[in-house]
Scaffold this active site. Structure first.
Site, PDB file in Angstrom:
ATOM      1  N   CYS A   1      37.276 -52.940  93.830  1.00  0.00           N
ATOM      2  CA  CYS A   1      36.083 -53.997  94.473  1.00  0.00           C
ATOM      3  C   CYS A   1      35.017 -54.124  93.557  1.00  0.00           C
ATOM      4  O   CYS A   1      34.018 -54.993  93.747  1.00  0.00           O
ATOM      5  CB  CYS A   1      35.627 -53.309  95.767  1.00  0.00           C
ATOM      6  SG  CYS A   1      36.865 -53.052  96.924  1.00  0.00           S
TER       7      CYS A   1
ATOM      8  N   HIS B   1      28.312 -53.244  99.262  1.00  0.00           N
ATOM      9  CA  HIS B   1      29.546 -53.610  99.452  1.00  0.00           C
ATOM     10  C   HIS B   1      29.733 -53.200 100.720  1.00  0.00           C
ATOM     11  O   HIS B   1      29.508 -52.001 101.132  1.00  0.00           O
ATOM     12  CB  HIS B   1      30.241 -52.707  98.317  1.00  0.00           C
ATOM     13  CG  HIS B   1      31.734 -52.790  98.556  1.00  0.00           C
ATOM     14  ND1 HIS B   1      32.331 -53.853  98.587  1.00  0.00           N
ATOM     15  CD2 HIS B   1      32.670 -51.685  98.840  1.00  0.00           C
ATOM     16  CE1 HIS B   1      33.680 -53.489  98.785  1.00  0.00           C
ATOM     17  NE2 HIS B   1      34.045 -52.298  99.029  1.00  0.00           N
TER      18      HIS B   1
ATOM     19  N   GLU C   1      41.067 -57.549  92.814  1.00  0.00           N
ATOM     20  CA  GLU C   1      42.046 -56.242  92.927  1.00  0.00           C
ATOM     21  C   GLU C   1      43.436 -56.951  93.144  1.00  0.00           C
ATOM     22  O   GLU C   1      44.480 -56.454  92.717  1.00  0.00           O
ATOM     23  CB  GLU C   1      41.528 -55.343  94.247  1.00  0.00           C
ATOM     24  CG  GLU C   1      42.382 -54.406  94.418  1.00  0.00           C
ATOM     25  CD  GLU C   1      43.516 -54.543  95.244  1.00  0.00           C
ATOM     26  OE1 GLU C   1      44.359 -53.532  95.280  1.00  0.00           O
ATOM     27  OE2 GLU C   1      43.910 -55.760  95.716  1.00  0.00           O
TER      28      GLU C   1
HETATM   29  N1  COA Z   1      34.080 -46.347 120.798  1.00  0.00           N
HETATM   30  C1  COA Z   1      33.226 -46.469 119.625  1.00  0.00           C
HETATM   31  N2  COA Z   1      33.191 -45.989 118.510  1.00  0.00           N
HETATM   32  C2  COA Z   1      34.562 -45.195 118.299  1.00  0.00           C
HETATM   33  C3  COA Z   1      35.466 -45.103 119.158  1.00  0.00           C
HETATM   34  C4  COA Z   1      35.352 -45.529 120.431  1.00  0.00           C
HETATM   35  N3  COA Z   1      36.392 -45.917 121.296  1.00  0.00           N
HETATM   36  N4  COA Z   1      36.439 -44.361 118.666  1.00  0.00           N
HETATM   37  C5  COA Z   1      36.059 -44.152 117.194  1.00  0.00           C
HETATM   38  N5  COA Z   1      34.868 -44.667 117.186  1.00  0.00           N
HETATM   39  C6  COA Z   1      34.118 -44.515 115.736  1.00  0.00           C
HETATM   40  C7  COA Z   1      34.244 -43.179 115.172  1.00  0.00           C
HETATM   41  O1  COA Z   1      33.152 -42.267 115.601  1.00  0.00           O
HETATM   42  C8  COA Z   1      33.796 -43.877 113.574  1.00  0.00           C
HETATM   43  O2  COA Z   1      32.537 -43.828 113.444  1.00  0.00           O
HETATM   44  P1  COA Z   1      31.688 -42.916 112.488  1.00  0.00           P
HETATM   45  O3  COA Z   1      32.206 -42.951 111.222  1.00  0.00           O
HETATM   46  O4  COA Z   1      30.095 -43.351 112.680  1.00  0.00           O
HETATM   47  O5  COA Z   1      31.587 -41.402 113.163  1.00  0.00           O
HETATM   48  C9  COA Z   1      34.440 -45.040 113.576  1.00  0.00           C
HETATM   49  O6  COA Z   1      34.453 -45.485 114.920  1.00  0.00           O
HETATM   50  C10 COA Z   1      35.814 -44.912 112.757  1.00  0.00           C
HETATM   51  O7  COA Z   1      36.588 -44.065 113.460  1.00  0.00           O
HETATM   52  P2  COA Z   1      37.534 -43.123 112.630  1.00  0.00           P
HETATM   53  O8  COA Z   1      38.146 -42.115 113.616  1.00  0.00           O
HETATM   54  O9  COA Z   1      36.725 -42.404 111.607  1.00  0.00           O
HETATM   55  O10 COA Z   1      38.420 -44.040 112.138  1.00  0.00           O
HETATM   56  P3  COA Z   1      39.871 -44.114 111.306  1.00  0.00           P
HETATM   57  O11 COA Z   1      40.182 -42.651 111.083  1.00  0.00           O
HETATM   58  O12 COA Z   1      40.904 -44.629 112.203  1.00  0.00           O
HETATM   59  O13 COA Z   1      39.520 -44.925 110.119  1.00  0.00           O
HETATM   60  C11 COA Z   1      38.593 -45.868 108.033  1.00  0.00           C
HETATM   61  C12 COA Z   1      38.517 -45.447 109.571  1.00  0.00           C
HETATM   62  C13 COA Z   1      37.466 -46.383 107.612  1.00  0.00           C
HETATM   63  C14 COA Z   1      38.720 -44.519 107.509  1.00  0.00           C
HETATM   64  C15 COA Z   1      39.993 -46.710 107.714  1.00  0.00           C
HETATM   65  O14 COA Z   1      39.710 -47.968 108.582  1.00  0.00           O
HETATM   66  C16 COA Z   1      40.329 -46.836 106.411  1.00  0.00           C
HETATM   67  O15 COA Z   1      41.050 -46.015 105.791  1.00  0.00           O
HETATM   68  N6  COA Z   1      39.830 -48.194 105.832  1.00  0.00           N
HETATM   69  C17 COA Z   1      40.091 -48.565 104.559  1.00  0.00           C
HETATM   70  C18 COA Z   1      39.316 -47.697 103.402  1.00  0.00           C
HETATM   71  C19 COA Z   1      37.887 -48.272 103.428  1.00  0.00           C
HETATM   72  O16 COA Z   1      37.379 -49.241 103.862  1.00  0.00           O
HETATM   73  N7  COA Z   1      37.050 -47.082 102.771  1.00  0.00           N
HETATM   74  C20 COA Z   1      35.608 -47.387 102.622  1.00  0.00           C
HETATM   75  C21 COA Z   1      34.896 -47.108 101.455  1.00  0.00           C
HETATM   76  S1  COA Z   1      35.316 -48.028 100.077  1.00  0.00           S
END
Ligand code: COA
Length: 417
Positions: A112, A242, A80
């Site tokens: 990816c 992945h 990428e």
């Molecule tokens: N203790 C334990 N777990 C916690 C927590 C805490 N204090 N706070 C949040 N969490 C959990 C949430 O419940 C969630 O788990 P779940 O999905 O099983 O419900 C997880 O942590 C992530 O929290 P969330 O609020 O969804 O995080 P976010 O909105 O800040 O971002 C992503 C998460 C993955 C969307 C973000 O990191 C991202 O955009 N990553 C890049 C894109 C990517 O990797 N995509 C994947 C597919 S290709």
């Protein structure tokens, strides 16, 4: 028959601990460690790019598995993290690894999925008989960048995985009869040509990934002789996915089992609990490496494969595994492979744990300095790619752009075995 004869990976010199990062961002560390499933994240300095990481992985593969560079007649780099609109990473890597001129080399991009596209192309070339005893080297290399303070920040990472494809598949043999793939135009993750950092609609990307998994797995099952078996996935001794972050693989495994069951599992139900136990048994043991490296886009699935082969290659001999590849945009593929009878012996190399333990830990301030400096690393005559400043000693070092041409040198580590 066709499959993997060798596998090796490389990571940058540095990493950051995700608890340190969470504290610095004022976020509960449990969100990163339990919520996303990550412990550490590899960080590339301005002197490390997709080329040096790819060449580092390729060099380790050639040396660890005693592969004669002259035997390689196809080099495909999936990435990428393109470094030029025109010139492929593969051209630089071809020279750095001393591959013969009687060789095809090129780069494939599809977020990816690029490494998997390379594997598919190399396997077809081998099966066609045109390889005539020669081998293909496929390298998946990337630096995942979302930027400081973004939701994607804890899901960054950097590294490369090199794989040798041949008709002597000591490690795993691909099932070339069954196929399960899926394609759809979605806007879940992208990186405009003016940006070093990726854009993503994070939660939508998770939904797209799971949707693509369900479709490609379903297509594989339908194409298989065992269509209709309600426990189809039970045949796999391990299921690899992945893994942009470990929790994603957990969500994926549950979706796989739900697809077999024909319905989603209710939260807290016995089926949901059993899916969690099954994840701990068949998936989590291959994810230790991902928890410590982070997301390396094209190579993330294959990092997990390297972890699996090192820890379980011996006792899984002759058994089937599944590999699910997802590239945003999107393209997905469900692959089945059989573990080779001598896979355990063939993987008796330097442990991935030793390689990761050799990295140096950054504090958050230094990590931020590195990310900021990276922004200027590809500008003509930029001074930020100084190996003395970042303390980088190879095996390959990026020195920046002079006269509009990328400059590389061998580092001290190039003389080490
Ligand atoms: N203790 C334990 N777990 C916690 C927590 C805490 N204090 N706070 C949040 N969490 C959990 C949430 O419940 C969630 O788990 P779940 O999905 O099983 O419900 C997880 O942590 C992530 O929290 P969330 O609020 O969804 O995080 P976010 O909105 O800040 O971002 C992503 C998460 C993955 C969307 C973000 O990191 C991202 O955009 N990553 C890049 C894109 C990517 O990797 N995509 C994947 C597919 S290709």
């Amino acid at each position: 028959m066709v499959g993997l004869e060798a596998i090796a990976f490389s990571v940058p010199h540095y990493f950051i601990n995700l608890t340190d990062l969470a504290v610095a961002r004022g976020i509960d560390p449990d969100k990163y460690t339990f919520g996303l499933g990550q412990r550490e994240m590899s960080v590339a300095t301005p002197c490390e790019d997709a080329v040096t990481l790819a060449a580092g992985a390729g060099r380790r593969l050639l040396s660890d598995f005693n592969v004669d560079p002259e035997s390689v007649a196809l080099l495909i780099v999936g990435a990428e993290t393109g470094i030029d609109h025109s010139k492929p990473i593969a051209s630089y890597v071809h020279e750095m690894l001393g591959l013969p001129s009687l060789c095809r080399s090129f780069e494939i991009k599809h977020a990816c999925y690029g490494g998997t596209a390379g594997l598919f192309t190399a396997s077809q070339w081998t099966m066609s008989g045109r390889a005539a005893g020669k081998k293909a080297l496929v390298i998946a290399t990337d630096i995942a960048r979302y930027g400081i303070g973004t939701p994607g920040e804890p899901t960054q990472g950097a590294g490369a995985v090199a794989m040798l494809i041949s008709d002597n598949p000591t490690l795993i043999e691909f099932d070339m009869d069954g196929e399960g793939y899926y394609s759809k135009q979605v806007m879940d993750f992208w990186r405009p040509i003016y940006s070093k950092e990726a854009f993503t609609d994070g939660h939508y990307s998770i939904a797209c990934y799971l949707d693509a998994l369900q479709h490609s797995y379903d297509a594989y099952r339908r194409a298989s002789d065992h269509d209709g078996d309600p426990y189809f996935a039970d045949r796999f001794v391990a299921c690899l996915y992945h893994t942009p972050f470990v929790k994603m693989a957990q969500k994926a495994h549950r979706r796989l089992l739900e697809t077999d069951a024909g319905a989603p599992f209710a939260p807290g139900s016995p089926q949901a609990k059993s899916a969690g136990d099954d994840f701990a048994r068949r998936v989590a043991p291959s994810l230790e490496i991902n928890t410590r490296v982070g997301n390396i886009y094209t190579g993330s699935l294959f990092l997990s494969l390297a972890n699996f082969l090192e820890d379980q290659g011996g006792r899984a001999a002759g058994r089937s595994i599944s590999l699910f590849s997802y590239g945003s945009g999107c393209q997905a593929e469900f692959i089945v492979a059989r573990v080779g009878e001598r896979a355990g012996q063939a993987m008796k190399r330097q442990s991935f744990r030793t390689i990761l333990d050799g990295r140096k830990r950054l504090d958050v301030r230094r990590y931020e300095e590195i990310l900021e400096a990276n922004g200027a690393a590809d500008l003509n005559d930029s001074k930020v790619c100084d190996p003395n400043v970042w303390r980088i000693d190879g095996p390959f070092v990026y020195l920046g752009v002079r006269n509009h041409q990328r400059q590389y040198v061998k580092g001290k580590k190039n003389n080490e075995k």
